[in-house]
Every structure is written in C-alpha cells, then in structure tokens.
Design a protein around this motif. Sequence first.
Motif, PDB file in Angstrom:
ATOM      1  N   UNK A   1      46.802  28.982  58.364  1.00  0.00           N
ATOM      2  CA  UNK A   1      46.628  27.936  57.361  1.00  0.00           C
ATOM      3  C   UNK A   1      47.911  27.130  57.200  1.00  0.00           C
ATOM      4  N   UNK A   2      47.847  26.109  56.346  1.00  0.00           N
ATOM      5  CA  UNK A   2      49.015  25.283  56.067  1.00  0.00           C
ATOM      6  C   UNK A   2      49.707  25.743  54.789  1.00  0.00           C
ATOM      7  N   UNK A   3      48.905  25.950  53.749  1.00  0.00           N
ATOM      8  CA  UNK A   3      49.425  26.342  52.449  1.00  0.00           C
ATOM      9  C   UNK A   3      48.650  27.553  51.940  1.00  0.00           C
ATOM     10  N   UNK A   4      49.205  28.222  50.961  1.00  0.00           N
ATOM     11  CA  UNK A   4      48.526  29.320  50.278  1.00  0.00           C
ATOM     12  C   UNK A   4      48.370  28.998  48.800  1.00  0.00           C
ATOM     13  N   UNK A   5      47.274  29.500  48.238  1.00  0.00           N
ATOM     14  CA  UNK A   5      47.071  29.409  46.795  1.00  0.00           C
ATOM     15  C   UNK A   5      46.660  30.783  46.287  1.00  0.00           C
ATOM     16  N   UNK A   6      47.266  31.203  45.196  1.00  0.00           N
ATOM     17  CA  UNK A   6      46.941  32.474  44.555  1.00  0.00           C
ATOM     18  C   UNK A   6      46.341  32.166  43.191  1.00  0.00           C
ATOM     19  N   UNK A   7      45.240  32.815  42.866  1.00  0.00           N
ATOM     20  CA  UNK A   7      44.598  32.671  41.560  1.00  0.00           C
ATOM     21  C   UNK A   7      44.539  34.061  40.933  1.00  0.00           C
ATOM     22  N   UNK A   8      45.112  34.203  39.734  1.00  0.00           N
ATOM     23  CA  UNK A   8      45.236  35.526  39.121  1.00  0.00           C
ATOM     24  C   UNK A   8      44.683  35.520  37.705  1.00  0.00           C
ATOM     25  N   UNK A   9      43.854  36.520  37.416  1.00  0.00           N
ATOM     26  CA  UNK A   9      43.342  36.773  36.060  1.00  0.00           C
ATOM     27  C   UNK A   9      43.775  38.198  35.727  1.00  0.00           C
ATOM     28  N   UNK A  10      44.832  38.333  34.934  1.00  0.00           N
ATOM     29  CA  UNK A  10      45.479  39.639  34.812  1.00  0.00           C
ATOM     30  C   UNK A  10      45.812  40.009  33.378  1.00  0.00           C
TER      31      UNK A  10
ATOM     32  N   UNK B   1      51.003  28.001  43.979  1.00  0.00           N
ATOM     33  CA  UNK B   1      50.766  27.192  45.177  1.00  0.00           C
ATOM     34  C   UNK B   1      52.007  27.280  46.052  1.00  0.00           C
ATOM     35  N   UNK B   2      51.814  27.699  47.301  1.00  0.00           N
ATOM     36  CA  UNK B   2      52.919  27.872  48.238  1.00  0.00           C
ATOM     37  C   UNK B   2      52.646  26.991  49.453  1.00  0.00           C
ATOM     38  N   UNK B   3      53.262  25.832  49.520  1.00  0.00           N
ATOM     39  CA  UNK B   3      53.052  24.982  50.694  1.00  0.00           C
ATOM     40  C   UNK B   3      53.879  25.459  51.888  1.00  0.00           C
ATOM     41  N   UNK B   4      53.353  25.194  53.063  1.00  0.00           N
ATOM     42  CA  UNK B   4      54.092  25.446  54.315  1.00  0.00           C
ATOM     43  C   UNK B   4      54.629  26.869  54.414  1.00  0.00           C
ATOM     44  N   UNK B   5      53.802  27.834  54.146  1.00  0.00           N
ATOM     45  CA  UNK B   5      54.238  29.230  54.040  1.00  0.00           C
ATOM     46  C   UNK B   5      54.646  29.838  55.382  1.00  0.00           C
ATOM     47  N   UNK B   6      54.281  29.183  56.494  1.00  0.00           N
ATOM     48  CA  UNK B   6      54.671  29.714  57.796  1.00  0.00           C
ATOM     49  C   UNK B   6      55.905  28.999  58.371  1.00  0.00           C
ATOM     50  N   UNK B   7      56.448  28.055  57.650  1.00  0.00           N
ATOM     51  CA  UNK B   7      57.543  27.244  58.198  1.00  0.00           C
ATOM     52  C   UNK B   7      58.825  28.055  58.313  1.00  0.00           C
TER      53      UNK B   7
END
Lengths: 168, 168
Positions: A30-39, A101-107
């Motif tokens: 992927x290009x970016x990652x998104x995490x959604x948390x209900x904690x 939101x973490x853009x470009x996580x593989x860069x």
Amino acid sequence: MGVFLQPIYTQTVGSGGIGNITFNNIPQTFTDLKVVASTRLAGAATALGLSMGVNGAYTLQTNRYVSGNGSAASAGSASNYLGDTVGSTATASVFGSLEVYIPNYTSSTFKQYIVDAVSENNATLSYTELWAGLWSSTSAITSLSFAGGSNLLQYSTISLYGILRSGV
Amino acid sequence: MMIPIATITANGSTSAFDFQNIPQTFTHLQLRCFVGINTGSVFFCAINNVYNNTKYPWHRLYGDGASTASGSSTTDNQMLISDLANSATTFGSFIIDILDYTNTNKNRVIKSIGGFDKNGSGQVSTSSGLYIDTTAVSRITLNSSGGNVLAGSRVDLYGITTSSVTGA
C-alpha cells in the motif's frame, strides 16, 4: 484499480483484557496506512494515554499536540505518545475514538503521522486532541503495536487499513 | 472498504439531513459534510430520532485564527458538531465518524473534525460527543439550528468494513 481504505487486520479484545494489540507482517503493497481504534483502558482515570510501537519498539517518536479538556485548550509536546483514550472511571460502556494516518509507511525517509483522538465522558472533563508525530527511522513499517499503561479492556477494537495512491 | 450508502443534497428548503434505515452490515459509519447557512447557526447531530438532554454530552476544541478554546455541555438534547459559517457563499466542511455503530456493548461516541474560512474570519474545530445508549444506530439526523441551509449543501453517508484477519 485499488480499493480505497482496504481492511488489512482487525483485533477485538476478549474477556480478561490484554496488554497490547499488535499487527505483524503488515503488507508492503500500500501507499499509506490508517488505524481506527475504539478503546478503553483498565487504569483508574477518566482518560489515559495510548502509545504506538513501531517495528517492535515504543521509541524514536516525538509528538506535538493541541488539546481541549472540556473547559480549556492547551498545546505541548511529548515522546512516544499517540493520544488519549477512555479509562475505567469514565462513563460506563464508553470507548475512545482515535484515528492514526501514516503516509508513505514503506519509504526510506523518517515517517510522519497524524492523530485525531477523543476520549468522551458524561461530565465536563473529556479530551479532544490533534497530534502530529515523527518516527525517526528510515525503515519501512512492518508491524504496529498499541498499548496503554494498563490493559485494554474487553470490546476494545483496533483496525488497520491500507490506502493506495493513484496509478498503483 | 468505504462504501457510499446515501447522499442528501439541500435544495434551499432543507434544515436537516435525515438518514433513516441505515444498513446494519458495516462496522463504522462516516459522514462527509459540505454545509453552509446565511445566518448564525450551529450544526447538531441526533441519533435514532432521540432528542433527550440527558443523552448527549459533548466536548470540543476550536480556534478562530487568533485564539483557541475548549467547551462542553452535558445538557443539550443533541450533539454539537460545529458552528456554521453565517455566510451566503462560504460552506463549512466536516467529517463525522461513529465507530462500532451496531455494537450493543458500547455507547456511541461521535467524533468530528472540520471548519470554515471566510477570508478574514473562520473556525476550525474537533468535537466529540456521546449518545448514551447501546442501541444500534439506524438513523442519523444532522440539524441546523438556524433553519434552512444553503442550496447545494450536501452530506454523504459511508459505511466502513473491517477485516476478519487479525495479523497477530
């Protein structure tokens, strides 16, 4: 054409709670990652902090925030801190809502990320926050972990999504 | 994945965006709002057609370009999302998230981020609120306290799925 917001992993905490939620072997496609948390955390407070471990370590992160507590606004900086979620003395059956939101996580550059976090509570005291963070590593992100200073309580859920840019 | 569910576009005689019979097949909901009004007004959110001043505590962090503030209420009968622009030509943009909207182990936490700029004034805010009820969300109504919104105002409702893979 890729799917926008592709679900990768989801974990839900069972009875008894758990110390952390970890996503291993994150696809590098992927290009970016998104995490959604209900904690919700077991610690005795209205709101408590969450941290994010990257590639197995809760280190190398610097953060800045703006925050409202229901009556006053503030700003500041921290290290290795993601944002606030709900603690065990908040209104029952309430779980904080947090997105990363973490853009470009593989860069091969340092990784920036942004966080939008709310804790919520049936009282004046509750937190609405915006965070910006930097993970000072040139490694690609292959695993993410989430933990507070106490167990994540039953029904806490964290989901990881992948996002593709155009042309991939 | 993020799947469009419904769109409501205002025609000049619209004071509320009322999404009924929301499918119960997703995990999270997101509303993307583009709303303007030519009078002082606040944008509110009500769940399942319930208007009850014991069920909607809310909190927010906001700034106007010169200062920041935080506010809250535990006595409104719906959740405050944001002030609206009070302009014939300026529309505000807001994104509202409701995680785990069918989960009967959780009260509903509503999180929003957004704002507007009028080239000399404006507001940006992040807000959160509780709907103190574990009943699944089947209806969301976004109300303008100032009456009819500008024609062309639009709210899009999306459903978001999660993965069955844990990545543990």
